[in-house]
Scaffold this motif. Structure first.
Motif, PDB file in Angstrom:
ATOM      1  N   THR A   8       0.849  -1.213   0.000  1.00 23.98           N
ATOM      2  CA  THR A   8       0.000   0.000   0.000  1.00 23.98           C
ATOM      3  C   THR A   8       0.877   1.252   0.000  1.00 23.98           C
ATOM      4  O   THR A   8       0.717   2.134   0.828  1.00 23.98           O
ATOM      5  N   ALA A  29      -3.520  -4.607   1.368  1.00 19.32           N
ATOM      6  CA  ALA A  29      -2.768  -5.276   2.435  1.00 19.32           C
ATOM      7  C   ALA A  29      -1.309  -4.875   2.377  1.00 19.32           C
ATOM      8  O   ALA A  29      -0.767  -4.611   1.301  1.00 19.32           O
ATOM      9  N   LEU A  70      -1.797 -10.806   6.043  1.00 19.37           N
ATOM     10  CA  LEU A  70      -1.516 -11.124   4.637  1.00 19.37           C
ATOM     11  C   LEU A  70      -2.022 -12.509   4.248  1.00 19.37           C
ATOM     12  O   LEU A  70      -2.537 -12.695   3.138  1.00 19.37           O
ATOM     13  N   THR A 121       6.809  -2.437 -11.137  1.00 23.71           N
ATOM     14  CA  THR A 121       7.685  -2.431 -12.315  1.00 23.71           C
ATOM     15  C   THR A 121       8.729  -3.520 -12.142  1.00 23.71           C
ATOM     16  O   THR A 121       9.516  -3.481 -11.192  1.00 23.71           O
ATOM     17  N   GLU A 151       1.923  -0.354 -14.115  1.00 23.65           N
ATOM     18  CA  GLU A 151       1.247   0.895 -13.743  1.00 23.65           C
ATOM     19  C   GLU A 151       1.983   2.092 -14.348  1.00 23.65           C
ATOM     20  O   GLU A 151       3.201   2.166 -14.286  1.00 23.65           O
ATOM     21  N   GLU A 155       3.062  10.355 -10.063  1.00 23.66           N
ATOM     22  CA  GLU A 155       2.799  10.953  -8.757  1.00 23.66           C
ATOM     23  C   GLU A 155       2.411  12.409  -8.970  1.00 23.66           C
ATOM     24  O   GLU A 155       2.957  13.087  -9.838  1.00 23.66           O
ATOM     25  N   SER A 259      11.090   7.904  -7.733  1.00 24.65           N
ATOM     26  CA  SER A 259      11.338   6.491  -7.440  1.00 24.65           C
ATOM     27  C   SER A 259      11.307   5.645  -8.700  1.00 24.65           C
ATOM     28  O   SER A 259      11.488   4.436  -8.619  1.00 24.65           O
ATOM     29  N   CYS A 260      11.056   6.257  -9.871  1.00 19.73           N
ATOM     30  CA  CYS A 260      10.936   5.427 -11.078  1.00 19.73           C
ATOM     31  C   CYS A 260      12.051   5.631 -12.107  1.00 19.73           C
ATOM     32  O   CYS A 260      12.824   4.717 -12.355  1.00 19.73           O
ATOM     33  N   ARG A 327      12.089  10.769  -3.032  1.00 15.96           N
ATOM     34  CA  ARG A 327      12.980   9.667  -3.401  1.00 15.96           C
ATOM     35  C   ARG A 327      13.760  10.044  -4.671  1.00 15.96           C
ATOM     36  O   ARG A 327      13.167  10.419  -5.671  1.00 15.96           O
TER      37      ARG A 327
HETATM   38  P1  NAD Z   1       6.366   2.005  -2.064  1.00 21.05           P
HETATM   39  O1  NAD Z   1       7.721   1.691  -1.540  1.00 21.05           O
HETATM   40  O2  NAD Z   1       5.740   3.331  -1.820  1.00 21.05           O
HETATM   41  O3  NAD Z   1       5.336   0.879  -1.537  1.00 21.05           O
HETATM   42  C1  NAD Z   1       5.618  -0.478  -1.462  1.00 21.05           C
HETATM   43  C2  NAD Z   1       4.801  -1.052  -0.322  1.00 21.05           C
HETATM   44  O4  NAD Z   1       4.929  -2.476  -0.332  1.00 21.05           O
HETATM   45  C3  NAD Z   1       5.244  -0.595   1.066  1.00 21.05           C
HETATM   46  O5  NAD Z   1       4.148  -0.084   1.788  1.00 21.05           O
HETATM   47  C4  NAD Z   1       5.784  -1.874   1.723  1.00 21.05           C
HETATM   48  O6  NAD Z   1       5.583  -1.914   3.129  1.00 21.05           O
HETATM   49  C5  NAD Z   1       4.984  -2.930   1.011  1.00 21.05           C
HETATM   50  N1  NAD Z   1       5.589  -4.270   1.020  1.00 21.05           N
HETATM   51  C6  NAD Z   1       6.867  -4.614   0.777  1.00 21.05           C
HETATM   52  N2  NAD Z   1       7.031  -5.937   0.851  1.00 21.05           N
HETATM   53  C7  NAD Z   1       5.820  -6.452   1.148  1.00 21.05           C
HETATM   54  C8  NAD Z   1       5.338  -7.759   1.361  1.00 21.05           C
HETATM   55  N3  NAD Z   1       6.138  -8.820   1.269  1.00 21.05           N
HETATM   56  N4  NAD Z   1       4.037  -7.930   1.665  1.00 21.05           N
HETATM   57  C9  NAD Z   1       3.202  -6.857   1.771  1.00 21.05           C
HETATM   58  N5  NAD Z   1       3.603  -5.592   1.591  1.00 21.05           N
HETATM   59  C10 NAD Z   1       4.899  -5.392   1.285  1.00 21.05           C
HETATM   60  O7  NAD Z   1       6.452   1.725  -3.631  1.00 21.05           O
HETATM   61  P2  NAD Z   1       5.604   2.425  -4.808  1.00 21.05           P
HETATM   62  O8  NAD Z   1       6.143   3.765  -5.137  1.00 21.05           O
HETATM   63  O9  NAD Z   1       4.162   2.248  -4.533  1.00 21.05           O
HETATM   64  O10 NAD Z   1       6.033   1.458  -6.024  1.00 21.05           O
HETATM   65  C11 NAD Z   1       5.626   0.105  -6.071  1.00 21.05           C
HETATM   66  C12 NAD Z   1       6.021  -0.461  -7.422  1.00 21.05           C
HETATM   67  O11 NAD Z   1       5.338   0.241  -8.479  1.00 21.05           O
HETATM   68  C13 NAD Z   1       7.506  -0.354  -7.773  1.00 21.05           C
HETATM   69  O12 NAD Z   1       7.867  -1.462  -8.549  1.00 21.05           O
HETATM   70  C14 NAD Z   1       7.573   0.908  -8.611  1.00 21.05           C
HETATM   71  O13 NAD Z   1       8.678   0.907  -9.479  1.00 21.05           O
HETATM   72  C15 NAD Z   1       6.287   0.800  -9.391  1.00 21.05           C
HETATM   73  N6  NAD Z   1       5.729   2.091  -9.860  1.00 21.05           N
HETATM   74  C16 NAD Z   1       5.803   3.191  -9.070  1.00 21.05           C
HETATM   75  C17 NAD Z   1       5.241   4.383  -9.518  1.00 21.05           C
HETATM   76  C18 NAD Z   1       5.340   5.622  -8.677  1.00 21.05           C
HETATM   77  O14 NAD Z   1       5.124   6.711  -9.231  1.00 21.05           O
HETATM   78  N7  NAD Z   1       5.637   5.533  -7.388  1.00 21.05           N
HETATM   79  C19 NAD Z   1       4.606   4.439 -10.758  1.00 21.05           C
HETATM   80  C20 NAD Z   1       4.509   3.284 -11.517  1.00 21.05           C
HETATM   81  C21 NAD Z   1       5.090   2.101 -11.056  1.00 21.05           C
END
Ligand code: NAD
Length: 434
Positions: A8, A29, A70, A121, A151, A155, A259-260, A327
């Motif tokens: 999340t 979750a 989970l 990603t 996705e 942001e 972060s991307c 980030r």
């Molecule tokens: P984030 O770090 O904000 O969130 C990841 C979440 O996953 C965290 O809350 C963490 O606690 C949870 N997590 C980690 N391991 C877990 C597990 N085993 N079980 C349950 N929860 C778990 O990351 P984000 O920015 O949301 O990015 C997620 C993915 O989407 C990455 O691969 C990123 O490259 C991709 N993405 C990000 C964006 C963006 O703009 N942030 C856009 C497109 C794609």
């Protein structure tokens, strides 16, 4: 169908809220128990326009809930969107340990058919690893499918991007998986692009790397503009009017962050090199981006000469406007360099200051945070603008000038007009234009 969204963070929260808005029953979750407790009580850990309202509305309607259990969530779900992080290893490759953890969670809880959807990603071929992991650890013969649905949200406009997508990429290897995902995204059926899984995975990395490449390209051109009388804004406009090029992501500045892009371009370099493909084009784009900090620091030195004990109002800290995310923000490396040279920083950002305080804690007289740009500028020797927030573009420049000790503006995002600033009596430095 019951949909689970695991992870999340930025993507997971928006996906959960967006899928609920599309009419589905969703459980979000996360393994971070505290985060789930906060979200469940209505405290959203990130700033994203429109997200709070959407989450609250669907929470109220009973379509959306959150849980840190989970195993229970994995058992209850028919479709599991995997939205965990895929951060960067030191060698640039993607750290897939969170994806593996979730794969094993699903294997442990495979009580009936499930569709596992990669939204994070991930490197091309990841689905094969997820499939193998679930296959190795599952305790029953229950069938499952993997799909890729990368996705593309940005942001700052993530909710609107989710609900008004340019395209929805659905990578599948079975009719059942295709039908489920096309059903979930039924509202957008004219924008669905169905491919195989490798293709879908690669579309995401290829898209982000191309956008990063475009930014580095215009920054390279801006370096030429700075040595000539060319104006990078006009060069970009002239280029962008060609529909084959397009004007977006041709904004010269202090470079991409977040972060991307930085991690995705490095990951694609590593993916290509591991497959024996020459990747110097993307390596160079990444290097050009890294070099932007030097370009900005040169401007700061040109304006202020010796930085030791100079007061600099740093306006804009987030990696881009409309987010609190810092980030890989270019501001971090710039701040580090400024502090190394002894500057005294007066920092302001509309949303990201709290996150920046975790990296650079307040130290009175050296690192101070302010709640308004004018307060940050009070008595400063210059303004250094690092994020193109609309609020900053709309600053009252007369008031700003009265507030500063020296009327110097270094604009790392080209948000002001050189003519307007010079007319007001500012010494003005920007990127790729005079
Ligand atoms: P984030 O770090 O904000 O969130 C990841 C979440 O996953 C965290 O809350 C963490 O606690 C949870 N997590 C980690 N391991 C877990 C597990 N085993 N079980 C349950 N929860 C778990 O990351 P984000 O920015 O949301 O990015 C997620 C993915 O989407 C990455 O691969 C990123 O490259 C991709 N993405 C990000 C964006 C963006 O703009 N942030 C856009 C497109 C794609």
């Amino acid at each position: 169908m019951k949909i689970a969204v695991i992870g999340t963070g930025y993507v997971g929260l928006v996906t959960a809220a967006g899928l609920a808005e599309l009419g589905h029953r969703v459980i979000g979750a996360d393994k971070d128990v505290e985060k789930i407790a906060r979200i469940s009580s209505g405290i959203i850990p990130i700033y994203e326009p429109g997200l709070n309202e959407l989450l609250a509305a669907h929470h109220r309607k009973g379509r959306l809930s959150f849980s840190a259990d989970l195993d229970a969530v994995a058992q209850e779900a028919d479709v599991i969107f995997v939205c965990v992080g895929t951060p960067q290893h030191d060698d640039g490759s993607a750290d897939m340990s969170q994806i593996e953890e979730v794969s094993r969670l699903i294997a442990d809880n495979l009580n009936r058919y499930k569709l596992v959807v990669e939204k994070s990603t991930v490197p091309v071929k990841t689905s094969h690893w997820i499939k193998r992991t679930i296959g190795l650890y599952k305790k029953t013969d229950t069938p499952f499918d993997i799909a890729s649905n990368p996705e593309f949200l940005r942001e700052g406009s993530a909710v609107s991007d989710f609900l008004n997508p340019d395209r929805i990429i659905v990578g599948v290897e079975s009719d059942k998986a295709r039908d489920i995902l096309c059903g979930i995204y039924g509202r957008f059926k004219d924008r669905l692009v169905v491919t195989n899984i490798d293709t879908a995975e690669l579309i995401k990395h290829a898209s982000n790397s191309f956008l990063a490449l475009k930014i580095s390209y215009i920054n390279l051109i801006s370096n030429i503009c700075e040595k000539t009388d060319a104006n990078v804004e006009q060069v970009a406009e002239g280029m962008g009017l060609d529909p084959r090029i397009g004007g977006r992501f041709l904004k010269a500045g202090i470079g991409y962050g977040g972060s991307c892009f930085p991690k995705d371009i490095k990951a694609l370099v590593k993916i290509g090199e591991d497959l024996g493909v020459e990747m110097s084009l993307l390596k160079e784009a990444d290097r050009i981006n890294f070099d932007r900090v030097r370009v900005v620091m040169e401007k700061v030195r040109k304006a202020l000469w010796i930085l030791k004990d100079k007061q600099i109002a740093v306006l804009g800290l987030a990696f881009k406007p409309e987010t609190d995310d810092i980030r890989e923000a270019p501001s971090i490396n710039v701040i580090r360099e400024l502090l190394r040279e002894g500057a005294r920083l007066r920092l302001y950002d509309p949303q990201a200051a709290d996150n920046m305080k975790l990296l650079f804690p307040p130290e009175p007289g050296r690192v101070d945070y302010f709640t308004s740009p004018y307060a940050a500028a009070e008595g400063a020797n210059s303004v250094l603008l690092l994020t193109e927030w609309e609020e900053l573009a709309g600053l009252d420049l007369v008031k700003l000038k009265e507030t500063l000790a020296n009327p110097i503006v270094i604009d790392g995002r080209n948000i002001f007009s050189p003519e307007a600033l010079k007319k007001l009596g500012f010494e003005y430095y920007s990127i790729g234009r005079k």
